[in-house]
Design a protein around this motif. Structure first.
Motif, short mmCIF file in Angstrom:
data_model
loop_
_atom_site.label_atom_id
_atom_site.label_comp_id
_atom_site.label_asym_id
_atom_site.label_seq_id
_atom_site.Cartn_x
_atom_site.Cartn_y
_atom_site.Cartn_z
N MET A 156 0.85 -1.19 0.00
CA MET A 156 0.00 0.00 0.00
C MET A 156 0.89 1.24 0.00
O MET A 156 1.89 1.30 0.70
N PRO A 157 0.52 2.26 -0.76
CA PRO A 157 1.30 3.49 -0.79
C PRO A 157 1.35 4.15 0.59
O PRO A 157 0.51 3.89 1.45
N GLY A 158 2.30 5.03 0.78
CA GLY A 158 2.43 5.74 2.05
C GLY A 158 1.21 6.59 2.35
O GLY A 158 0.48 6.99 1.46
N TRP A 159 0.98 6.87 3.62
CA TRP A 159 -0.23 7.61 4.02
C TRP A 159 -0.23 9.03 3.49
O TRP A 159 -1.27 9.63 3.33
N ARG A 160 0.94 9.57 3.18
CA ARG A 160 0.99 10.94 2.68
C ARG A 160 0.54 11.05 1.23
O ARG A 160 0.18 12.10 0.77
N ASN A 161 0.59 9.95 0.49
CA ASN A 161 0.21 9.98 -0.91
C ASN A 161 -1.18 9.38 -1.08
O ASN A 161 -1.38 8.39 -1.77
N ALA A 162 -2.18 10.00 -0.46
CA ALA A 162 -3.54 9.48 -0.48
C ALA A 162 -4.14 9.49 -1.89
O ALA A 162 -5.09 8.75 -2.14
N ASP A 163 -3.57 10.27 -2.81
CA ASP A 163 -4.08 10.28 -4.18
C ASP A 163 -3.93 8.91 -4.83
O ASP A 163 -4.67 8.58 -5.75
N ALA A 164 -2.98 8.12 -4.38
CA ALA A 164 -2.72 6.80 -4.96
C ALA A 164 -3.51 5.69 -4.25
O ALA A 164 -3.43 4.54 -4.65
N PRO A 222 -6.65 3.31 -3.13
CA PRO A 222 -7.91 2.87 -3.77
C PRO A 222 -9.08 3.72 -3.23
O PRO A 222 -9.11 4.06 -2.04
N ARG A 223 -10.00 4.07 -4.11
CA ARG A 223 -11.12 4.95 -3.75
C ARG A 223 -11.88 4.50 -2.50
O ARG A 223 -12.16 5.32 -1.64
N PRO A 224 -12.22 3.19 -2.34
CA PRO A 224 -12.94 2.78 -1.13
C PRO A 224 -12.14 3.04 0.16
O PRO A 224 -12.70 3.38 1.19
N LEU A 225 -10.83 2.93 0.08
CA LEU A 225 -9.99 3.20 1.24
C LEU A 225 -10.00 4.69 1.58
O LEU A 225 -10.02 5.07 2.75
N VAL A 226 -10.02 5.53 0.55
CA VAL A 226 -10.10 6.99 0.77
C VAL A 226 -11.42 7.32 1.45
O VAL A 226 -11.47 8.08 2.42
N TRP A 227 -12.52 6.73 0.97
CA TRP A 227 -13.84 6.99 1.57
C TRP A 227 -13.89 6.54 3.02
O TRP A 227 -14.45 7.22 3.88
N LEU A 228 -13.29 5.38 3.30
CA LEU A 228 -13.26 4.88 4.68
C LEU A 228 -12.46 5.82 5.58
O LEU A 228 -12.90 6.18 6.67
N ALA A 229 -11.30 6.26 5.10
CA ALA A 229 -10.47 7.17 5.89
C ALA A 229 -11.19 8.49 6.12
O ALA A 229 -11.16 9.04 7.24
N GLN A 230 -11.87 9.01 5.10
CA GLN A 230 -12.62 10.26 5.26
C GLN A 230 -13.77 10.08 6.25
O GLN A 230 -14.01 10.95 7.09
N GLY A 231 -14.47 8.98 6.16
CA GLY A 231 -15.58 8.71 7.08
C GLY A 231 -15.10 8.61 8.52
O GLY A 231 -15.71 9.19 9.43
N LEU A 232 -14.00 7.89 8.73
CA LEU A 232 -13.44 7.79 10.08
C LEU A 232 -12.97 9.14 10.58
O LEU A 232 -13.13 9.48 11.75
N GLY A 233 -12.38 9.94 9.68
CA GLY A 233 -11.94 11.28 10.05
C GLY A 233 -13.11 12.16 10.46
O GLY A 233 -13.01 12.93 11.43
#
Length: 155
Positions: free
Chosen positions: A1-9, A11-22
């Motif tokens: 998995m790419p580093g946490w700083r490069n969220a652009d890379a 997968p979209r579902p992982l971005v949505w999960l991280a945003q929801g948790l945030g």
């Protein structure tokens, strides 16, 4: 998995999960923003959802010196719309000659900061200098608004 700083890379579902948790983590701060926003509505403010900023925006808030204040996923804006241009803190203080930035981009950085720091954000923000050109949170928000990168204050 790419580093946490490069969220652009990521997968979209992982971005949505991280945003929801945030958003859940930022909820205690957002509740305060919602309370102030609800009060502002009684004084003529308007409200809309900004998907890009991941925030509920209250515009025409009738209090404050001007500009905007982010509390969690809530942005309280004294103006008509967050898309207006403004100066960076460093430019306003005479330290640089930065081009104008879009206020929405600056405030989005604060939303991201709170989604990561949650209820610690207001405390860390004020311990870092409050509303000041020297505050690393404001410096990072300006950097993000100028470049689209670097919203984390200790990058």
């Amino acid at each position: 998995m790419p580093g946490w700083r490069n969220a652009d890379a990521w997968p979209r579902p992982l971005v949505w999960l991280a945003q929801g948790l945030g958003m859940v983590w930022a909820l205690p701060v957002s509740v305060l923003g919602l309370a102030v926003g609800a009060l502002a509505l009684t004084a003529g403010a308007q409200v809309y959802v900004s998907r890009r900023a991941h925030a509920l925006v209250f515009s025409r808030v009738p209090w404050g010196p001007g500009g905007a204040l982010t509390l969690g996923n809530v942005i309280l804006d004294t103006g008509e719309c967050l898309t207006r241009l403004c100066h960076t803190y460093a430019h306003a203080a005479g330290h640089t000659q930065d081009p104008p930035i879009v206020l929405a981009d600056h405030e989005r950085a604060h939303v991201y900061q709170t989604m990561l720091l949650g209820p610690l954000m207001p405390v860390l923000y004020w311990l870092s200098g409050g509303v000041s050109v020297h505050n690393p949170f404001e410096q990072a928000a300006d950097r993000y608004a100028l470049s689209g990168r670097g919203w984390w204050p200790w990058a």
